[in-house]
Design a protein around this motif. Structure first.
Motif, short mmCIF file in Angstrom:
data_model
loop_
_atom_site.label_atom_id
_atom_site.label_comp_id
_atom_site.label_asym_id
_atom_site.label_seq_id
_atom_site.Cartn_x
_atom_site.Cartn_y
_atom_site.Cartn_z
N CYS A 21 0.80 -1.23 0.00
CA CYS A 21 0.00 0.00 0.00
C CYS A 21 0.83 1.27 0.00
O CYS A 21 0.28 2.36 -0.16
N CYS A 75 -2.31 -1.49 5.75
CA CYS A 75 -3.15 -2.47 5.05
C CYS A 75 -3.20 -3.82 5.75
O CYS A 75 -3.82 -4.76 5.23
N ARG A 106 1.28 -1.77 -4.30
CA ARG A 106 -0.07 -2.00 -4.81
C ARG A 106 -0.71 -0.71 -5.31
O ARG A 106 -1.61 -0.72 -6.15
N VAL A 107 -0.21 0.42 -4.80
CA VAL A 107 -0.74 1.71 -5.23
C VAL A 107 -0.51 1.94 -6.71
O VAL A 107 -1.20 2.75 -7.34
N GLU A 118 -1.34 0.02 -9.14
CA GLU A 118 -2.55 -0.35 -9.87
C GLU A 118 -3.64 0.70 -9.70
O GLU A 118 -4.53 0.81 -10.54
N HIS A 119 -3.60 1.44 -8.59
CA HIS A 119 -4.61 2.48 -8.37
C HIS A 119 -4.32 3.73 -9.20
O HIS A 119 -5.24 4.48 -9.53
N ASP A 167 -5.19 3.78 -15.36
CA ASP A 167 -6.58 3.65 -15.78
C ASP A 167 -6.97 2.22 -16.11
O ASP A 167 -8.12 1.83 -15.91
N LYS A 182 -8.87 -4.16 -14.43
CA LYS A 182 -9.36 -2.82 -14.12
C LYS A 182 -9.41 -2.04 -15.42
O LYS A 182 -8.48 -2.11 -16.22
N ARG A 206 -11.08 1.83 -16.53
CA ARG A 206 -11.95 2.98 -16.33
C ARG A 206 -12.69 3.38 -17.59
O ARG A 206 -13.61 4.20 -17.53
#
Length: 455
Positions: A13, A27, A224-225, A227-228, A231, A251, A253
């Motif tokens: 995280c 996390c 892991r951030v 992947e956030h 898009d 994922k 968007r």
């Protein structure tokens, strides 16, 4: 010499703490804290013209314009992306080494270079190595621009000066920034490089595709951030001993998730497979026991997959339960439902389940096909020829409907299947030409009607 100050950063995280701990406070992940040097304070964006303040606007006053998709020329890749690349979008694609990530992106850029301004940034291979691969794949590369560089600031300068419409970064783990003292591939470097490239993509409208390494567990390496930030997240899947590859969207968007693209690795690169259902169906000369064909839904695409079951007398105290391509825990639950509500016991039998072709099925619509394959193997009697099945099975024995049932039936009819056993709620209002639909409400009713079909 002054001692270098260090912090501990979570690889999942990105949470930072001054002391090591077995569990991350951000996390709750165990053994994820990695020691990283404390970086110098200061703005990392001021030197690159990235500190402009964004205006405050009413949401209702913001003009909404449908993004014009950029067609890559690789149809299966466009399908996974939701119709093509989006200007200013950031795509992260991961997969095992040698599975075909660089090959696919080189093919896509070579096709795009005819009509778009593109840039391929290679951090893992030299320019000569990339040129050799392009020559081996017989790709047109006269308009394809290449930069072999791993320093982020130089890549940023190239992007802002050259202003390509699409840029590929191969790979994000090889880049490093001069503003950080940690080594390339560290949590801080990966997070920082990805954040700055994402900011450039949004501000300059450049579509950036980043290649990411994966861990031995198959997850994307780095925080892991990562992947956030992006898009779209794509994963390459496939058995290294097979020539077929799956690209799956986890994922997106700008499109549907769980969409898949199917490729075949050939001497001239990755080629899209127009009829992927044929990959997941075995060709038997005659009907065999323990085999059932189901229709699964991957995004907007229905796929026919063969589910095989082998039930054999167990010589152990605890009978074995093994599933490949399907959920292991769900298998034990389905066997209990089969015993309780259909009176068919398998407590003294080893049960093995396999989804043909290496595909992974996570949707519950595979419940009824699994149970019918188990029943067929247990009785050593093949299911009726031309039968296709789908449906979720509840703990009380009811057969629940599956989404997009009409699309599943049409795909099965198109491939020549003549009988469909489906949930009653999925029964079509109009009969499909050449297909007999058997609608069932409970698992015992499904077994009974299966015996009638055999008779």
């Amino acid at each position: 010499m002054a001692k270098v100050r260090t912090n501990y950063t979570c690889g999942e995280c990105g949470h930072t703490t001054s002391k090591w701990a077995g569990q991350c406070a951000g996390c709750s992940q165990w053994n994820s804290l990695l020691e990283t040097p404390v970086e110098k304070k200061g703005s990392r964006f001021s030197a690159h013209g990235l500190t402009e303040q964004a205006p405050v606007q009413r949401l209702s006053e913001i003009a909404v314009v449908d993004a014009q998709r950029i067609i890559t020329g690789v149809s299966e890749f466009d399908r996974v992306l939701g119709g093509g690349l989006v200007p200013g979008g950031v795509v992260l694609i991961g997969g095992d080494p040698g599975i075909g990530k660089s090959t696919l992106l080189l093919q896509a850029l070579a096709s795009l270079a005819r009509v778009q301004k593109v840039l391929y940034v290679s951090g893992e291979e030299s320019g000569a190595q990339v040129a050799l691969r392009a020559r081996r794949l017989a790709l047109p590369t006269q308009d394809l621009q290449l930069q072999a560089e791993i320093q982020l600031e130089k890549i940023q300068a190239t992007l802002l000066e050259y202003k390509p419409q699409i840029a590929v970064i191969d790979s994000i783990q090889t880049l490093y920034s001069d503003t950080l003292t940690s080594a390339p591939g560290s949590v801080a470097q990966v997070r920082e490089c990805a954040a700055r490239l994402t900011r450039i993509a949004k501000q300059a409208g450049i579509t950036i595709i980043m290649v990411g390494h994966v861990t031995k567990e198959g997850a994307l390496a780095g925080p892991r951030v990562l992947e956030h930030m992006v898009d779209t997240v794509l994963y390459f899947e496939g058995d290294p001993h097979s020539r077929f590859r799956l690209v799956r969207a986890f994922k997106n968007r700008f499109g549907a998730v769980n969409e898949i693209g199917v490729f075949a690795m050939t001497e001239t690169g990755l080629k899209g497979v127009s009829n992927p259902s044929a990959l997941f169906l075995s060709s038997h000369e005659k009907q065999i026991a323990g085999s059932c064909v189901m229709v699964t839904q991957e995004g907007m695409r229905p796929l026919l997959v063969e589910v095989q079951a082998l039930v054999d007398t167990s010589h152990l105290t605890n009978a074995r339960r093994l599933s490949v391509g399907l959920e292991h825990n769900r298998l034990a639950m389905l066997l209990a439902v089969l015993h309780r509500h259909a009176g068919i016991a398998a407590y003294d039998q080893d049960v093995f389940i396999n989804a043909v072709g290496g595909v992974r099925i996570s949707e519950p619509a595979a419940d009824l096909p699994v149970l019918l394959a188990i029943y067929s193997s247990l009785r050593n009697k093949p299911l009726p020829k031309g039968l296709v099945v789908f449906g979720e099975v509840g703990l009380t024995g009811e057969i629940r409907p599956a989404p997009r049932g009409q699309d599943r039936l049409r795909e099965a009819a198109k491939l020549g299947f003549s009988i469909a056993m489906i949930p009653k709620s999925n029964r079509p209002k109009q009969n499909l030409e050449g297909m007999r639909v058997v609608a069932v409400e409970r698992i015992d009713e499904a077994i009974r009607k299966l015996k009638e079909l055999d008779g």
